[in-house]
Design a protein around this motif. Structure first.
Motif, short mmCIF file in Angstrom:
data_model
loop_
_atom_site.label_atom_id
_atom_site.label_comp_id
_atom_site.label_asym_id
_atom_site.label_seq_id
_atom_site.Cartn_x
_atom_site.Cartn_y
_atom_site.Cartn_z
N LEU A 3 3.42 30.93 141.33
CA LEU A 3 3.53 31.85 140.21
C LEU A 3 4.97 31.73 139.73
CD1 LEU A 3 1.55 34.85 141.69
CD2 LEU A 3 0.76 33.17 140.02
N TRP A 4 5.18 30.84 138.78
CA TRP A 4 6.52 30.50 138.33
C TRP A 4 7.29 31.71 137.84
CZ3 TRP A 4 8.34 25.70 139.15
CH2 TRP A 4 7.43 24.66 139.33
N SER A 5 8.55 31.77 138.21
CA SER A 5 9.48 32.76 137.65
C SER A 5 10.05 32.23 136.34
CB SER A 5 10.64 33.02 138.62
OG SER A 5 10.16 33.41 139.88
N LEU A 6 9.86 30.95 136.10
CA LEU A 6 10.35 30.30 134.89
C LEU A 6 9.49 30.68 133.69
CD1 LEU A 6 10.83 26.74 136.40
CD2 LEU A 6 12.63 28.41 135.90
N HIS A 7 10.08 30.60 132.52
CA HIS A 7 9.34 30.89 131.29
C HIS A 7 8.21 29.87 131.13
CE1 HIS A 7 8.41 31.74 127.14
NE2 HIS A 7 9.15 32.84 127.27
N PRO A 8 7.02 30.32 130.76
CA PRO A 8 5.89 29.40 130.60
C PRO A 8 6.13 28.28 129.60
CG PRO A 8 5.11 31.67 130.55
CD PRO A 8 6.62 31.72 130.55
N SER A 9 7.03 28.47 128.65
CA SER A 9 7.32 27.42 127.68
C SER A 9 7.95 26.18 128.32
CB SER A 9 8.24 27.95 126.58
OG SER A 9 9.50 28.28 127.12
N LEU A 10 8.47 26.32 129.53
CA LEU A 10 9.10 25.19 130.22
C LEU A 10 8.07 24.29 130.89
CD1 LEU A 10 12.06 27.14 131.84
CD2 LEU A 10 12.13 25.68 129.79
N LEU A 11 6.87 24.80 131.09
CA LEU A 11 5.84 24.06 131.83
C LEU A 11 5.15 23.03 130.94
CD1 LEU A 11 4.21 27.13 133.63
CD2 LEU A 11 6.00 25.60 134.51
N ASP A 12 4.71 21.96 131.56
CA ASP A 12 3.89 21.00 130.85
C ASP A 12 2.45 21.51 130.82
OD1 ASP A 12 3.26 20.63 133.54
OD2 ASP A 12 3.46 18.46 133.50
N ARG A 13 1.56 20.76 130.19
CA ARG A 13 0.16 21.19 130.07
C ARG A 13 -0.46 21.47 131.43
NH1 ARG A 13 -4.04 18.33 130.97
NH2 ARG A 13 -2.95 16.36 130.73
N GLN A 14 -0.25 20.56 132.37
CA GLN A 14 -0.83 20.73 133.70
C GLN A 14 -0.27 21.97 134.39
OE1 GLN A 14 0.53 17.98 132.34
NE2 GLN A 14 -0.12 16.12 133.39
N GLY A 15 1.03 22.16 134.25
CA GLY A 15 1.69 23.32 134.88
C GLY A 15 1.23 24.63 134.27
N THR A 68 -1.56 30.06 123.65
CA THR A 68 -1.93 30.26 122.24
C THR A 68 -0.94 29.55 121.32
OG1 THR A 68 -2.99 32.37 122.74
CG2 THR A 68 -2.31 32.01 120.45
N ALA A 69 0.34 29.65 121.64
CA ALA A 69 1.37 29.00 120.83
C ALA A 69 1.17 27.48 120.80
CB ALA A 69 2.77 29.34 121.35
N ARG A 70 0.58 26.92 121.84
CA ARG A 70 0.35 25.48 121.91
C ARG A 70 -1.03 25.09 121.38
NH1 ARG A 70 2.75 23.40 127.69
NH2 ARG A 70 4.60 24.75 127.71
N GLY A 71 -1.81 26.07 120.98
CA GLY A 71 -3.14 25.77 120.46
C GLY A 71 -4.22 25.73 121.52
N TYR A 72 -3.93 26.17 122.73
CA TYR A 72 -4.93 26.24 123.79
C TYR A 72 -5.62 27.59 123.71
CZ TYR A 72 -1.74 22.71 125.82
OH TYR A 72 -0.92 21.63 126.03
N ARG A 73 -6.81 27.67 124.27
CA ARG A 73 -7.53 28.94 124.27
C ARG A 73 -7.81 29.38 125.71
NH1 ARG A 73 -11.86 27.31 119.93
NH2 ARG A 73 -13.15 27.58 121.75
N PHE A 74 -6.97 30.25 126.22
CA PHE A 74 -7.18 30.84 127.53
C PHE A 74 -7.94 32.16 127.30
CE2 PHE A 74 -3.30 28.95 130.00
CZ PHE A 74 -3.73 27.68 129.70
N ASP A 75 -8.92 32.42 128.11
CA ASP A 75 -9.78 33.59 127.95
C ASP A 75 -9.08 34.85 128.46
OD1 ASP A 75 -11.78 35.49 127.80
OD2 ASP A 75 -13.12 34.47 129.21
N ARG A 76 -8.46 35.60 127.56
CA ARG A 76 -7.76 36.83 127.93
C ARG A 76 -8.73 37.88 128.49
NH1 ARG A 76 -2.44 37.43 125.64
NH2 ARG A 76 -2.00 35.66 124.28
N GLY A 77 -10.01 37.73 128.23
CA GLY A 77 -11.00 38.65 128.78
C GLY A 77 -11.04 38.61 130.30
#
Length: 147
Positions: A3-15, A68-77
């Motif tokens: 569970l990264w403490s880093l900002h999610p914007s730093l991660l690649d797609r896999q991360g 969402t900012a990258r155009g992916y759709r994660f199910d917030r539900g």
């Protein structure tokens, strides 16, 4: 589980996708919905919160925001606490030493699996924290398993 403490914007797609899946697993563990991973050290900081499920939901919503900012759709539900309620979660302290350790770890991972992303990250002055966390002075967190 990371569970990264880093900002999610730093991660690649896999991360980013792994962070989402592992955050959902953490949520299930904290809700008592699984028998596995119950003693995982990454969960310590969430368990210390007055409302652990609200804290992990805030974590997950920030990961979903990046997706969402990258155009992916994660199910917030799948997040157990809605965004407006999770937005009120108190920020969690993370030590500079922990952030630095994760920064080194991420840079090593990116160099191998996402060289293009690694090149972008290498241009940054340093890491920024996940929006749930606030950086405080200190060494690597006691719950961390050195990578």
């Amino acid at each position: 589980m990371r569970l990264w403490s880093l900002h999610p914007s730093l991660l690649d797609r896999q991360g980013l996708t792994a962070c989402w899946r592992e955050g959902l697993l953490a949520q299930a563990v904290l809700a008592g919905g699984t028998r596995g991973y119950t003693r995982h050290p990454q969960l310590v900081r969430f368990r210390r919160q007055p409302e652990p499920l609200v804290a992990v939901a805030a974590y997950l919503h920030a990961v979903a925001d990046e997706a969402t900012a990258r155009g992916y759709r994660f199910d917030r539900g799948r997040v157990g606490v809605p965004g407006p309620r999770a937005a009120g979660a108190p920020r969690i302290a993370v030590t500079q030493g922990q952030l630095d350790l994760e920064w080194r770890h991420l840079r090593r991972k990116l160099a191998v699996r996402s060289p293009d992303r690694a090149a972008v990250v290498e241009q940054l002055d340093g890491p920024s924290p996940h929006p749930l966390f606030v950086v405080v002075p200190g060494d690597v967190e006691e719950w961390e398993r050195e990578t």
